[in-house]
Motif scaffolding. Sequence first.
Motif, PDB file in Angstrom:
ATOM      1  N   ASN A 176       0.963  -0.597   0.246  1.00 32.98           N
ATOM      2  CA  ASN A 176      -0.080   0.019  -0.149  1.00 32.98           C
ATOM      3  C   ASN A 176       0.942   1.757   0.207  1.00 32.98           C
ATOM      4  O   ASN A 176       0.586   1.950  -0.570  1.00 32.98           O
ATOM      5  CB  ASN A 176      -0.788   0.234   1.222  1.00 32.98           C
ATOM      6  CG  ASN A 176      -1.834  -1.234   0.936  1.00 32.98           C
ATOM      7  OD1 ASN A 176      -2.016  -1.829   0.118  1.00 32.98           O
ATOM      8  ND2 ASN A 176      -2.482  -1.841   2.420  1.00 32.98           N
ATOM      9  N   ALA A 177       2.086   1.150   0.886  1.00 30.69           N
ATOM     10  CA  ALA A 177       2.692   2.485   0.763  1.00 30.69           C
ATOM     11  C   ALA A 177       3.517   3.256  -0.556  1.00 30.69           C
ATOM     12  O   ALA A 177       3.456   3.738  -0.825  1.00 30.69           O
ATOM     13  CB  ALA A 177       3.945   2.029   1.774  1.00 30.69           C
ATOM     14  N   ILE A 178       3.694   1.606  -1.310  1.00 33.00           N
ATOM     15  CA  ILE A 178       4.933   1.791  -2.545  1.00 33.00           C
ATOM     16  C   ILE A 178       3.720   1.877  -3.204  1.00 33.00           C
ATOM     17  O   ILE A 178       3.822   3.296  -3.940  1.00 33.00           O
ATOM     18  CB  ILE A 178       4.959   0.632  -2.633  1.00 33.00           C
ATOM     19  CG1 ILE A 178       6.398   0.515  -1.887  1.00 33.00           C
ATOM     20  CG2 ILE A 178       5.965   0.610  -4.015  1.00 33.00           C
ATOM     21  CD1 ILE A 178       6.945  -0.907  -1.616  1.00 33.00           C
TER      22      ILE A 178
ATOM     23  N   ILE B 117       0.413   6.064  -6.886  1.00 29.00           N
ATOM     24  CA  ILE B 117      -0.319   6.827  -7.571  1.00 29.00           C
ATOM     25  C   ILE B 117      -0.744   8.592  -7.287  1.00 29.00           C
ATOM     26  O   ILE B 117      -0.827   9.279  -8.209  1.00 29.00           O
ATOM     27  CB  ILE B 117      -2.148   6.592  -7.167  1.00 29.00           C
ATOM     28  CG1 ILE B 117      -1.894   5.103  -6.653  1.00 29.00           C
ATOM     29  CG2 ILE B 117      -3.204   7.258  -7.072  1.00 29.00           C
ATOM     30  CD1 ILE B 117      -2.905   4.198  -5.784  1.00 29.00           C
ATOM     31  N   ARG B 118       0.222   8.937  -6.584  1.00 28.04           N
ATOM     32  CA  ARG B 118       0.385  10.724  -6.408  1.00 28.04           C
ATOM     33  C   ARG B 118       1.232  11.350  -7.303  1.00 28.04           C
ATOM     34  O   ARG B 118       1.167  12.034  -7.623  1.00 28.04           O
ATOM     35  CB  ARG B 118       1.068  10.320  -5.285  1.00 28.04           C
ATOM     36  CG  ARG B 118       1.373  12.373  -4.907  1.00 28.04           C
ATOM     37  CD  ARG B 118       2.262  11.904  -3.093  1.00 28.04           C
ATOM     38  NE  ARG B 118       3.917  11.885  -3.195  1.00 28.04           N
ATOM     39  CZ  ARG B 118       4.213  13.311  -3.967  1.00 28.04           C
ATOM     40  NH1 ARG B 118       4.073  13.995  -4.683  1.00 28.04           N
ATOM     41  NH2 ARG B 118       5.802  12.463  -4.015  1.00 28.04           N
ATOM     42  N   LEU B 119       2.374   9.993  -7.555  1.00 25.98           N
ATOM     43  CA  LEU B 119       3.720  10.820  -8.657  1.00 25.98           C
ATOM     44  C   LEU B 119       2.445  10.743  -9.745  1.00 25.98           C
ATOM     45  O   LEU B 119       3.030  11.693 -10.552  1.00 25.98           O
ATOM     46  CB  LEU B 119       4.614   9.650  -8.783  1.00 25.98           C
ATOM     47  CG  LEU B 119       5.937  10.071  -7.655  1.00 25.98           C
ATOM     48  CD1 LEU B 119       6.924   8.306  -7.897  1.00 25.98           C
ATOM     49  CD2 LEU B 119       6.032  11.540  -7.643  1.00 25.98           C
ATOM     50  N   ALA B 120       1.899  10.008 -10.382  1.00 26.77           N
ATOM     51  CA  ALA B 120       1.244   9.763 -11.815  1.00 26.77           C
ATOM     52  C   ALA B 120      -0.308  10.813 -11.577  1.00 26.77           C
ATOM     53  O   ALA B 120       0.155  10.566 -12.403  1.00 26.77           O
ATOM     54  CB  ALA B 120       0.971   8.065 -11.840  1.00 26.77           C
ATOM     55  N   SER B 121      -0.702  10.741 -10.946  1.00 21.72           N
ATOM     56  CA  SER B 121      -2.049  11.658 -10.910  1.00 21.72           C
ATOM     57  C   SER B 121      -1.393  12.930 -11.612  1.00 21.72           C
ATOM     58  O   SER B 121      -2.274  13.379 -12.385  1.00 21.72           O
ATOM     59  CB  SER B 121      -2.279  11.751  -9.749  1.00 21.72           C
ATOM     60  OG  SER B 121      -1.396  12.635  -8.632  1.00 21.72           O
ATOM     61  N   ASP B 122      -0.228  13.607 -10.908  1.00 19.90           N
ATOM     62  CA  ASP B 122      -0.288  14.826 -11.856  1.00 19.90           C
ATOM     63  C   ASP B 122       1.194  14.785 -13.018  1.00 19.90           C
ATOM     64  O   ASP B 122       1.028  15.201 -14.006  1.00 19.90           O
ATOM     65  CB  ASP B 122       1.340  15.579 -10.488  1.00 19.90           C
ATOM     66  CG  ASP B 122       1.349  17.232 -11.061  1.00 19.90           C
ATOM     67  OD1 ASP B 122       0.794  17.338 -11.411  1.00 19.90           O
ATOM     68  OD2 ASP B 122       2.429  17.192 -11.157  1.00 19.90           O
ATOM     69  N   ALA B 123       1.815  13.730 -13.184  1.00 18.09           N
ATOM     70  CA  ALA B 123       2.550  13.767 -13.778  1.00 18.09           C
ATOM     71  C   ALA B 123       2.466  12.490 -15.323  1.00 18.09           C
ATOM     72  O   ALA B 123       2.736  13.876 -16.721  1.00 18.09           O
ATOM     73  CB  ALA B 123       3.788  12.530 -13.276  1.00 18.09           C
ATOM     74  N   LEU B 124       0.952  12.122 -15.219  1.00 18.66           N
ATOM     75  CA  LEU B 124       0.725  11.347 -16.303  1.00 18.66           C
ATOM     76  C   LEU B 124      -0.290  12.467 -17.317  1.00 18.66           C
ATOM     77  O   LEU B 124       0.173  12.654 -18.694  1.00 18.66           O
ATOM     78  CB  LEU B 124      -0.076  10.188 -16.100  1.00 18.66           C
ATOM     79  CG  LEU B 124      -0.602   9.396 -17.063  1.00 18.66           C
ATOM     80  CD1 LEU B 124       0.118   9.432 -17.688  1.00 18.66           C
ATOM     81  CD2 LEU B 124      -1.566   8.256 -16.928  1.00 18.66           C
ATOM     82  N   ILE B 125      -1.142  13.241 -16.510  1.00 15.92           N
ATOM     83  CA  ILE B 125      -1.774  14.790 -17.454  1.00 15.92           C
ATOM     84  C   ILE B 125      -0.625  15.499 -18.209  1.00 15.92           C
ATOM     85  O   ILE B 125      -0.478  15.758 -19.312  1.00 15.92           O
ATOM     86  CB  ILE B 125      -2.885  15.429 -16.630  1.00 15.92           C
ATOM     87  CG1 ILE B 125      -3.626  14.372 -16.276  1.00 15.92           C
ATOM     88  CG2 ILE B 125      -2.987  16.306 -17.122  1.00 15.92           C
ATOM     89  CD1 ILE B 125      -4.669  14.828 -14.774  1.00 15.92           C
TER      90      ILE B 125
END
Length: 327
Positions: free
Chosen positions: A213-215, A220-228
Amino acid sequence: MEKIHAFTNHLPVQVAFGEDKIQELEKIITTNGWERTFILIDRGLMEIIPQVAEATRNLHAVISEKEPGEPTISNVEEIAQQLKASGADVIVAIGGGSVMDSAKAARLVVSQNQSLREFIQSEQTVRNPEIALITVPTTAGTGSEVSGGAVITDEERNVKVGIADSLLRAQHAIVDPVLTYNLPRTITAYTGIDAVAQAIAAVMSNVRTPIGNAIALEAIRLASDALIKVVEDGTDYEARSNMACASLMAGLSMNIANCTAEHSIGQALGGMYHLPHGLTIGLVLAETMERERKHIPELMERIADALGLKKMEVRMVRVPSVPFVNL
């Protein structure tokens, strides 16, 4: 509060992450005493990414170029024949998830001394491969560089077959964000949503663990901003780096936990309609999350927090057109 159930955790892949880490490839090979190298690479990648050509120039390797598209059983059998004939003691897989999955499956065929179809239909356990594996992803999404799984299309039955075992994992993974800088927009979107889905699934899975879960939540936090950002602007190199790290972490979290219904349904659609893996996962992700929401509301809140949904409005982003599929 959710009870923490007993779990085990073993992720032995040695990871080198960062810009220009591809230049450490030769050192890794020589340090481990590997003498005969077989390189499996996406066709044309040497010309597209000069850093790859530079890093492999002095390896004196047998090079096999994989044609574009999802890997099939016949592809794997052909690669396995080349790998066996080369006498290699290490295989370097450079490319997207299809190349890395093909390398894992081809190494399996050589190690098991039987065809991939025979192995899939049997109940044999995976033998410890004598050939080492180094993975070098050039996309940010599949997490195959650190996973013990491979997805191969059975072209005779029009289904995608998943193979998973800890012994399929690579010994080394080199994750160099620079190798993703020229990734086309469509592939950026499809592979990126696969990473997000893997991380979300790791949290939703009924075999989730606190470590996973921690990883996963950080992925998710990194990708939520970076993917867009990378879909809108592929030259945003900071976002490219964040997506490469998110993909790596999503792959780790998926190995610690598991995927859920989105991958089962997505693989079925992909096999039936010959569609890219990331696309089919993205098509069903929201529905599978809605299904799980009532069962794990607290965990879904944590996923929402990682996605930043409490502090930003949902944004609509124009992504590459999706081929029409008549279901």
